[in-house]
Design an enzyme around this catalytic site. Sequence first.
Site, PDB file in Angstrom:
ATOM      1  N   VAL A  99       0.348   8.466  24.432  1.00 55.13           N
ATOM      2  CA  VAL A  99      -0.418   9.718  24.456  1.00 55.13           C
ATOM      3  C   VAL A  99      -0.034  10.590  23.253  1.00 55.13           C
ATOM      4  CG1 VAL A  99      -1.024  11.776  25.768  1.00 55.13           C
ATOM      5  CG2 VAL A  99      -0.580   9.635  26.979  1.00 55.13           C
ATOM      6  N   ASP A 100       1.247  10.594  22.906  1.00 58.17           N
ATOM      7  CA  ASP A 100       1.656  11.322  21.697  1.00 58.17           C
ATOM      8  C   ASP A 100       0.904  10.803  20.477  1.00 58.17           C
ATOM      9  OD1 ASP A 100       3.776  13.356  22.038  1.00 58.17           O
ATOM     10  OD2 ASP A 100       4.874  11.732  22.987  1.00 58.17           O
ATOM     11  N   THR A 101       0.853   9.480  20.347  1.00 62.81           N
ATOM     12  CA  THR A 101       0.208   8.891  19.173  1.00 62.81           C
ATOM     13  C   THR A 101      -1.270   9.251  19.134  1.00 62.81           C
ATOM     14  OG1 THR A 101       1.613   7.005  19.689  1.00 62.81           O
ATOM     15  CG2 THR A 101       0.065   6.764  17.863  1.00 62.81           C
ATOM     16  N   GLY A 158      -1.856  12.868  18.304  1.00 63.75           N
ATOM     17  CA  GLY A 158      -1.644  13.132  16.877  1.00 63.75           C
ATOM     18  C   GLY A 158      -2.854  12.726  16.056  1.00 63.75           C
TER      19      GLY A 158
END
Lengths: 403, 403
Positions: free
Chosen positions: A172-174, A177
């Site tokens: 989810v971070d990726t 971003g």
Amino acid sequence: MTQALQGCKVLDFTHVLAGPIATNYLCLQGADVVKVESAQGDTMRNYGGLTPGQPGNAGMGPSFVSVNSGKRSMVLDLKNERHLAVARRLVAWADVVIENFRPGVMDRLGLGYEACKAIRPDIVFCSVSGFGQSGPLRANPAIDQIIQSMSGLMNLSGEPGSGPMRIGFPVVDTFTGMLAALAIVSALLRREKSGEGQYIDVAMMDAAMVMMVSVAGPYLAAGIQPKKQGNLGYSMSPTADTFPTARGDITIGAVRQDQFEQLCAVLQRPDLVADARFADRRSRQQNAAALRAEVVRALAARTALEWEELLNQAGVAAGAVRELHEALAHPHFAHRGLTLPVQPPGGDPARILNTGFLLASDPGGTRRPPPALGEHTREVLQELGYPPAQVDALLGATAPDAT
Amino acid sequence: MTQALQGCKVLDFTHVLAGPIATNYLCLQGADVVKVESAQGDTMRNYGGLTPGQPGNAGMGPSFVSVNSGKRSMVLDLKNERHLAVARRLVAWADVVIENFRPGVMDRLGLGYEACKAIRPDIVFCSVSGFGQSGPLRANPAIDQIIQSMSGLMNLSGEPGSGPMRIGFPVVDTFTGMLAALAIVSALLRREKSGEGQYIDVAMMDAAMVMMVSVAGPYLAAGIQPKKQGNLGYSMSPTADTFPTARGDITIGAVRQDQFEQLCAVLQRPDLVADARFADRRSRQQNAAALRAEVVRALAARTALEWEELLNQAGVAAGAVRELHEALAHPHFAHRGLTLPVQPPGGDPARILNTGFLLASDPGGTRRPPPALGEHTREVLQELGYPPAQVDALLGATAPDAT
């Protein structure tokens, strides 16, 4: 000739993962990214597998190197009024401001969107947070695995009936971003045409939903609830699944009738095509267990890598299950220019991932290493036009470059 | 006032998932997307949960509706020379061409990048494929689960020692689509400044690697191989994990010392903070099983939703594990404008996901429904300037609009 983001100045208040991944995409496309850090530095500098303080790793942890190469680092203490004044001058310098503090923090610092817009009317300002700047969850702290829980993402993978299963890396971070990078570049394109700035609110929770469009879409459109289906593909065809072989596992993607027939031919089991239980897509689904047993028996004759080659030659999608390091060692990537060399200061030579897309003209990439903490504080202050005495005075309060 | 992609004309030869997701991002930001389909139409029109031919679903399958709303549909037979001539006029009309045929197909049709560039010198041309336009794997067929196998992605999720585990939805398709959208918008920004077009080669295999930057990055930078760690978070802290409660599971993200202390306070177990086994991060990792047992015992007193509220009030990141439909029903999303209403022709009202990021000015979205197959063939031919007799002649060969 010019990279897409060349000449674009990015003032980057982000840390850890989603925000730095967003500015990494901008940086690899030519943007000048000034990363503002506290005197302690981005947590990721000393994170991710190596022991903090280990020689060659002081502030150059592998996770940090991965997504911060090519940026410049500046140390500012945002609780210090003189440093806040520097931050405001950086806003005037910048085309883009990006931050991932908790909602409200930038406003309290006097660096919120409205304040920045007053300084630089066409600023593109992007906030990245767990739950966004609005809504009842906005103040909640968030990390990747919390979002994986709350969004439904943990109930999609695994065998039917199994418990919640996290995707084993901060996906989810990726995704957040990259979504932020897309929104920023889109806003810059709009600014080229309209002259206007933009405010962008990117939330990990929203991003998780958009990432799940292939299941959230059908639910929203028609109420269809996703089911866990192990390694069985989206098509639900029993021959689009992962199977053991004589050595290693292989995933086969035989969905259409012609692909099924080709598969049977390669397996030297033409009798399966003639078998009434497997006559068409529907009957194959109804007799899925029996079909799988036949396929597994046939696959025991060779290794996964051998089947991968034979099946692909016959036009059937197939891929042996690999470990990450085996995947990256595949000769294919030598042709793809997927990675770049970088030299972290005081560390060993390393490689980083490039943007992930290839361009015919002015390809992405950077030759600049990841920055040491505060490496560019002096340089940026000078560029902003501070006279030497004031530069020295400002540096006096920032330990890392105060030598 | 203008959306970022307003005025941008996109000639879309893509089908199924990654390509249509890319143009969905462009469309939701205002682009005019003309989707070129064969007389059979995009496979996704009759895919994804509802029985083909079911009333209200003819060519409007939920997966299709999800990522094609707002586009225009045109039927062309690319094996017919007169229709190929129309395609070449569309190239002259377009700012962006995007395709996801196998490598080489567009060249053989006379619609490859060089041919398109000769027609429209500043064209932005994006190819989306499984393995890219170069390298030994380029000709291989690919679907999401094949890429999940070959990239290492299937060996990241699950408990230590467990077998390969697919992420339960086509995440690589989604990520590839967004990466293509980012590359295209970036190329359009570059074109605004340089006047030059661009060729973009996006591969699902490359995209999978970039998506795994949080593990592929540390491997490339320092040789660190990822390990499966079940639901344990990136931080490896035993209190950043998923736990059972009196009802439902909850993920807690207590990583730092202060977060651990807050967690113990909410659990009414201050004794755990004083316990020498759990004194610091390192000792908590060494005694992970004992700590987990204590946390599980304490969590049995309340439900996951109750703990979620109590822990967040105390500043500890925590989220109950939800099903997708529970997540989408959370009141938070009513504040986020995450979805849009659309009215598929001949079908029930539906909702689709918006871009996933919120904008202060000219937000994303579309009011236009997903197109019926060939709905806009006549309209587009007229826009291209074909005289009425020629429009009728061309339509004669395209069944869906030949009424």
